[in-house]
Motif scaffolding. Structure first.
Motif, PDB file in Angstrom:
ATOM      1  N   TYR A  12    -150.051  12.362  41.764  1.00  0.00           N
ATOM      2  CA  TYR A  12    -148.716  12.514  42.351  1.00  0.00           C
ATOM      3  C   TYR A  12    -148.032  11.152  42.496  1.00  0.00           C
ATOM      4  O   TYR A  12    -146.865  10.984  42.113  1.00  0.00           O
ATOM      5  CB  TYR A  12    -148.803  13.201  43.717  1.00  0.00           C
ATOM      6  N   ALA A  13    -148.752  10.197  43.048  1.00  0.00           N
ATOM      7  CA  ALA A  13    -148.152   8.887  43.288  1.00  0.00           C
ATOM      8  C   ALA A  13    -147.754   8.206  41.987  1.00  0.00           C
ATOM      9  O   ALA A  13    -146.696   7.562  41.906  1.00  0.00           O
ATOM     10  CB  ALA A  13    -149.130   8.003  44.073  1.00  0.00           C
ATOM     11  N   LEU A  14    -148.577   8.336  40.948  1.00  0.00           N
ATOM     12  CA  LEU A  14    -148.238   7.741  39.657  1.00  0.00           C
ATOM     13  C   LEU A  14    -146.969   8.369  39.077  1.00  0.00           C
ATOM     14  O   LEU A  14    -146.190   7.679  38.395  1.00  0.00           O
ATOM     15  CB  LEU A  14    -149.404   7.913  38.678  1.00  0.00           C
ATOM     16  N   ALA A  15    -146.769   9.655  39.332  1.00  0.00           N
ATOM     17  CA  ALA A  15    -145.547  10.317  38.859  1.00  0.00           C
ATOM     18  C   ALA A  15    -144.316   9.700  39.507  1.00  0.00           C
ATOM     19  O   ALA A  15    -143.325   9.390  38.829  1.00  0.00           O
ATOM     20  CB  ALA A  15    -145.619  11.809  39.162  1.00  0.00           C
ATOM     21  N   ILE A  16    -144.358   9.505  40.821  1.00  0.00           N
ATOM     22  CA  ILE A  16    -143.222   8.900  41.523  1.00  0.00           C
ATOM     23  C   ILE A  16    -143.028   7.453  41.077  1.00  0.00           C
ATOM     24  O   ILE A  16    -141.891   7.000  40.862  1.00  0.00           O
ATOM     25  CB  ILE A  16    -143.434   8.961  43.047  1.00  0.00           C
ATOM     26  N   ILE A  17    -144.126   6.729  40.909  1.00  0.00           N
ATOM     27  CA  ILE A  17    -144.036   5.339  40.454  1.00  0.00           C
ATOM     28  C   ILE A  17    -143.403   5.272  39.070  1.00  0.00           C
ATOM     29  O   ILE A  17    -142.534   4.431  38.800  1.00  0.00           O
ATOM     30  CB  ILE A  17    -145.437   4.689  40.435  1.00  0.00           C
ATOM     31  N   GLY A  18    -143.837   6.167  38.169  1.00  0.00           N
ATOM     32  CA  GLY A  18    -143.304   6.163  36.811  1.00  0.00           C
ATOM     33  C   GLY A  18    -141.809   6.396  36.776  1.00  0.00           C
ATOM     34  O   GLY A  18    -141.070   5.700  36.053  1.00  0.00           O
ATOM     35  N   ILE A  19    -141.337   7.357  37.571  1.00  0.00           N
ATOM     36  CA  ILE A  19    -139.901   7.647  37.614  1.00  0.00           C
ATOM     37  C   ILE A  19    -139.135   6.475  38.227  1.00  0.00           C
ATOM     38  O   ILE A  19    -138.068   6.085  37.751  1.00  0.00           O
ATOM     39  CB  ILE A  19    -139.645   8.947  38.402  1.00  0.00           C
ATOM     40  N   ALA A  20    -139.690   5.885  39.296  1.00  0.00           N
ATOM     41  CA  ALA A  20    -139.028   4.755  39.957  1.00  0.00           C
ATOM     42  C   ALA A  20    -138.932   3.552  39.024  1.00  0.00           C
ATOM     43  O   ALA A  20    -137.877   2.900  38.951  1.00  0.00           O
ATOM     44  CB  ALA A  20    -139.795   4.382  41.222  1.00  0.00           C
ATOM     45  N   VAL A  21    -140.010   3.252  38.308  1.00  0.00           N
ATOM     46  CA  VAL A  21    -139.999   2.112  37.387  1.00  0.00           C
ATOM     47  C   VAL A  21    -139.000   2.345  36.263  1.00  0.00           C
ATOM     48  O   VAL A  21    -138.271   1.421  35.860  1.00  0.00           O
ATOM     49  CB  VAL A  21    -141.412   1.870  36.818  1.00  0.00           C
ATOM     50  N   GLN A  22    -138.932   3.564  35.760  1.00  0.00           N
ATOM     51  CA  GLN A  22    -137.979   3.858  34.687  1.00  0.00           C
ATOM     52  C   GLN A  22    -136.549   3.655  35.168  1.00  0.00           C
ATOM     53  O   GLN A  22    -135.694   3.147  34.428  1.00  0.00           O
ATOM     54  CB  GLN A  22    -138.170   5.283  34.184  1.00  0.00           C
ATOM     55  N   GLN A  23    -136.268   4.025  36.401  1.00  0.00           N
ATOM     56  CA  GLN A  23    -134.928   3.801  36.957  1.00  0.00           C
ATOM     57  C   GLN A  23    -134.616   2.312  37.045  1.00  0.00           C
ATOM     58  O   GLN A  23    -133.499   1.879  36.729  1.00  0.00           O
ATOM     59  CB  GLN A  23    -134.826   4.429  38.353  1.00  0.00           C
ATOM     60  N   LEU A  40    -120.790   7.515  46.173  1.00  0.00           N
ATOM     61  CA  LEU A  40    -121.290   6.266  46.743  1.00  0.00           C
ATOM     62  C   LEU A  40    -122.430   5.634  45.941  1.00  0.00           C
ATOM     63  O   LEU A  40    -122.557   4.415  45.883  1.00  0.00           O
ATOM     64  CB  LEU A  40    -121.771   6.473  48.193  1.00  0.00           C
ATOM     65  N   LEU A  41    -123.289   6.444  45.316  1.00  0.00           N
ATOM     66  CA  LEU A  41    -124.473   5.902  44.657  1.00  0.00           C
ATOM     67  C   LEU A  41    -124.311   5.733  43.157  1.00  0.00           C
ATOM     68  O   LEU A  41    -124.912   4.847  42.555  1.00  0.00           O
ATOM     69  CB  LEU A  41    -125.683   6.797  44.934  1.00  0.00           C
ATOM     70  N   SER A  42    -123.529   6.614  42.521  1.00  0.00           N
ATOM     71  CA  SER A  42    -123.411   6.595  41.069  1.00  0.00           C
ATOM     72  C   SER A  42    -122.850   5.264  40.580  1.00  0.00           C
ATOM     73  O   SER A  42    -121.827   4.789  41.056  1.00  0.00           O
ATOM     74  CB  SER A  42    -122.503   7.736  40.595  1.00  0.00           C
ATOM     75  N   GLY A  43    -123.558   4.650  39.640  1.00  0.00           N
ATOM     76  CA  GLY A  43    -123.103   3.395  39.063  1.00  0.00           C
ATOM     77  C   GLY A  43    -123.456   2.169  39.875  1.00  0.00           C
ATOM     78  O   GLY A  43    -123.127   1.048  39.480  1.00  0.00           O
ATOM     79  N   SER A  44    -124.138   2.338  40.994  1.00  0.00           N
ATOM     80  CA  SER A  44    -124.501   1.198  41.831  1.00  0.00           C
ATOM     81  C   SER A  44    -125.920   0.749  41.498  1.00  0.00           C
ATOM     82  O   SER A  44    -126.894   1.428  41.834  1.00  0.00           O
ATOM     83  CB  SER A  44    -124.403   1.570  43.315  1.00  0.00           C
ATOM     84  N   LEU A  45    -126.052  -0.384  40.853  1.00  0.00           N
ATOM     85  CA  LEU A  45    -127.363  -0.906  40.491  1.00  0.00           C
ATOM     86  C   LEU A  45    -128.180  -1.238  41.735  1.00  0.00           C
ATOM     87  O   LEU A  45    -129.404  -1.036  41.760  1.00  0.00           O
ATOM     88  CB  LEU A  45    -127.209  -2.154  39.616  1.00  0.00           C
ATOM     89  N   ALA A  46    -127.500  -1.723  42.775  1.00  0.00           N
ATOM     90  CA  ALA A  46    -128.204  -2.058  44.014  1.00  0.00           C
ATOM     91  C   ALA A  46    -128.853  -0.815  44.619  1.00  0.00           C
ATOM     92  O   ALA A  46    -130.007  -0.853  45.066  1.00  0.00           O
ATOM     93  CB  ALA A  46    -127.233  -2.692  45.008  1.00  0.00           C
ATOM     94  N   CYS A  47    -128.119   0.302  44.621  1.00  0.00           N
ATOM     95  CA  CYS A  47    -128.667   1.550  45.166  1.00  0.00           C
ATOM     96  C   CYS A  47    -129.841   2.041  44.327  1.00  0.00           C
ATOM     97  O   CYS A  47    -130.832   2.554  44.868  1.00  0.00           O
ATOM     98  CB  CYS A  47    -127.575   2.614  45.230  1.00  0.00           C
ATOM     99  N   VAL A  48    -129.722   1.898  43.006  1.00  0.00           N
ATOM    100  CA  VAL A  48    -130.822   2.287  42.125  1.00  0.00           C
ATOM    101  C   VAL A  48    -132.091   1.519  42.491  1.00  0.00           C
ATOM    102  O   VAL A  48    -133.170   2.097  42.631  1.00  0.00           O
ATOM    103  CB  VAL A  48    -130.454   2.034  40.643  1.00  0.00           C
ATOM    104  N   TRP A  49    -131.945   0.226  42.660  1.00  0.00           N
ATOM    105  CA  TRP A  49    -133.106  -0.606  42.956  1.00  0.00           C
ATOM    106  C   TRP A  49    -133.652  -0.338  44.361  1.00  0.00           C
ATOM    107  O   TRP A  49    -134.865  -0.282  44.562  1.00  0.00           O
ATOM    108  CB  TRP A  49    -132.742  -2.083  42.790  1.00  0.00           C
ATOM    109  N   ILE A  50    -132.781  -0.173  45.330  1.00  0.00           N
ATOM    110  CA  ILE A  50    -133.243   0.057  46.712  1.00  0.00           C
ATOM    111  C   ILE A  50    -134.045   1.342  46.793  1.00  0.00           C
ATOM    112  O   ILE A  50    -135.167   1.369  47.334  1.00  0.00           O
ATOM    113  CB  ILE A  50    -132.041   0.100  47.677  1.00  0.00           C
ATOM    114  N   ILE A  51    -133.493   2.431  46.257  1.00  0.00           N
ATOM    115  CA  ILE A  51    -134.189   3.718  46.325  1.00  0.00           C
ATOM    116  C   ILE A  51    -135.465   3.684  45.496  1.00  0.00           C
ATOM    117  O   ILE A  51    -136.512   4.211  45.913  1.00  0.00           O
ATOM    118  CB  ILE A  51    -133.252   4.849  45.861  1.00  0.00           C
ATOM    119  N   SER A  52    -135.408   3.055  44.339  1.00  0.00           N
ATOM    120  CA  SER A  52    -136.596   2.975  43.481  1.00  0.00           C
ATOM    121  C   SER A  52    -137.698   2.163  44.141  1.00  0.00           C
ATOM    122  O   SER A  52    -138.880   2.551  44.096  1.00  0.00           O
ATOM    123  CB  SER A  52    -136.224   2.359  42.128  1.00  0.00           C
ATOM    124  N   VAL A  53    -137.350   1.053  44.766  1.00  0.00           N
ATOM    125  CA  VAL A  53    -138.347   0.216  45.442  1.00  0.00           C
ATOM    126  C   VAL A  53    -138.968   0.963  46.619  1.00  0.00           C
ATOM    127  O   VAL A  53    -140.179   0.865  46.864  1.00  0.00           O
ATOM    128  CB  VAL A  53    -137.718  -1.117  45.896  1.00  0.00           C
TER     129      VAL A  53
END
Length: 259
Positions: A12-23, A40-53
């Motif tokens: 399960y954790a690897l699945a979430i990690i894989g999706i986050a890294v791809q983002q 608010l979130l679409s097109g925001s690279l900062a939001c992509v990175w924050i949520i992914s991290v």
């Protein structure tokens, strides 16, 4: 039992990690995490990175830390559920109210949320952090239902969209229509077994095995053949199948432990 549960939590954790890294690599949200054109979130690279991290960090804690794995699972489940409620539900109600296939990503994030709660239920810990989030602990019994709803609808879609499903069956496998219908039956039967608590351990075990077989025979070859289209959609499908397989096995393990 705990030995095997740690393996399924790893899935399960690897699945979430894989999706986050791809983002993070692509700099965009995968549709399973945030729907297109989200306010608010679409097109925001900062939001992509924050949520992914955040997702990446919580998943690493689930893998590495036995003491805080339960808390990390609960927080992951709560966060994914929040994304489902705040972003996916409004988007689907506005754009795909009468289009069943359009709900696919929304139901997948609901399933991933449920998987996190299932993972939390598989961890026994005395961490004080867990005691500070009692509301999230109340979702642990609901985790299997969140997961099974997605698989039930996916099974139904095998019948509704059979002309599309048969194209997913590898060319080297004969009788595409037969296997497509059988896959739909397997998903529906497994989901109903989990929802209705009918032979729960057996239903979840068989479902996990079937999804893992699909991971090897279907999703990985498709990702290798086409890793680019749809911003790596086939790669995301690999991680989703890995995570779903782990969730199903965790449900089976929790059922055995409870019994």
């Amino acid at each position: 039992m705990e030995k095997y549960s740690s393996i399924w939590r790893l899935f399960y954790a690897l699945a979430i990690i894989g999706i986050a890294v791809q983002q993070m690599v692509l700099g965009i949200f995968m549709p399973v995490i945030i729907p297109p054109n989200a306010p608010l979130l679409s097109g925001s690279l900062a939001c992509v990175w924050i949520i992914s991290v955040l997702l990446l960090s919580a998943s690493l804690v689930i893998i590495i830390s036995g003491r805080y794995a339960r808390a990390a699972s609960l927080l992951t489940g709560g966060f994914l559920l929040l994304l489902f409620i705040v972003f996916h539900l409004p988007y689907q109600l506005k754009n795909n109210l009468h289009f069943l296939a359009g709900w696919s990503d929304a139901l997948k994030i609901l399933a991933l949320s449920g998987g996190a709660f299932v993972a939390a239920g598989s961890v026994a810990t005395k961490s004080r952090l867990v005691k500070t989030i009692p509301i999230l602990q109340s979702f642990i019994p609901l985790g299997r239902f969140f997961f099974a709803i997605d698989l039930l609808v996916a099974g139904i879609m095998h019948f509704v969209y059979i002309s599309f499903v048969v194209m997913l069956v590898p060319a080297w496998i004969p009788w595409h229509i037969f296997w497509s219908y059988l896959a739909g039956i397997a998903l529906i039967a497994g989901a109903l077994g989990i929802i209705l608590d009918i032979k729960l351990q057996l239903a979840a075990t068989l479902l996990g095995a079937v999804i893992f077989i699909w991971l090897i025979t279907l999703h990985i070859p498709r990702a290798i053949a086409d890793p680019v289209s749809g911003h790596g959609n086939e790669i995301v499908s690999v991680f989703e199948a890995l995570g779903f397989s782990g969730i199903a096995f965790l449900i089976a393990g929790n059922a055995k432990k409870k019994r």
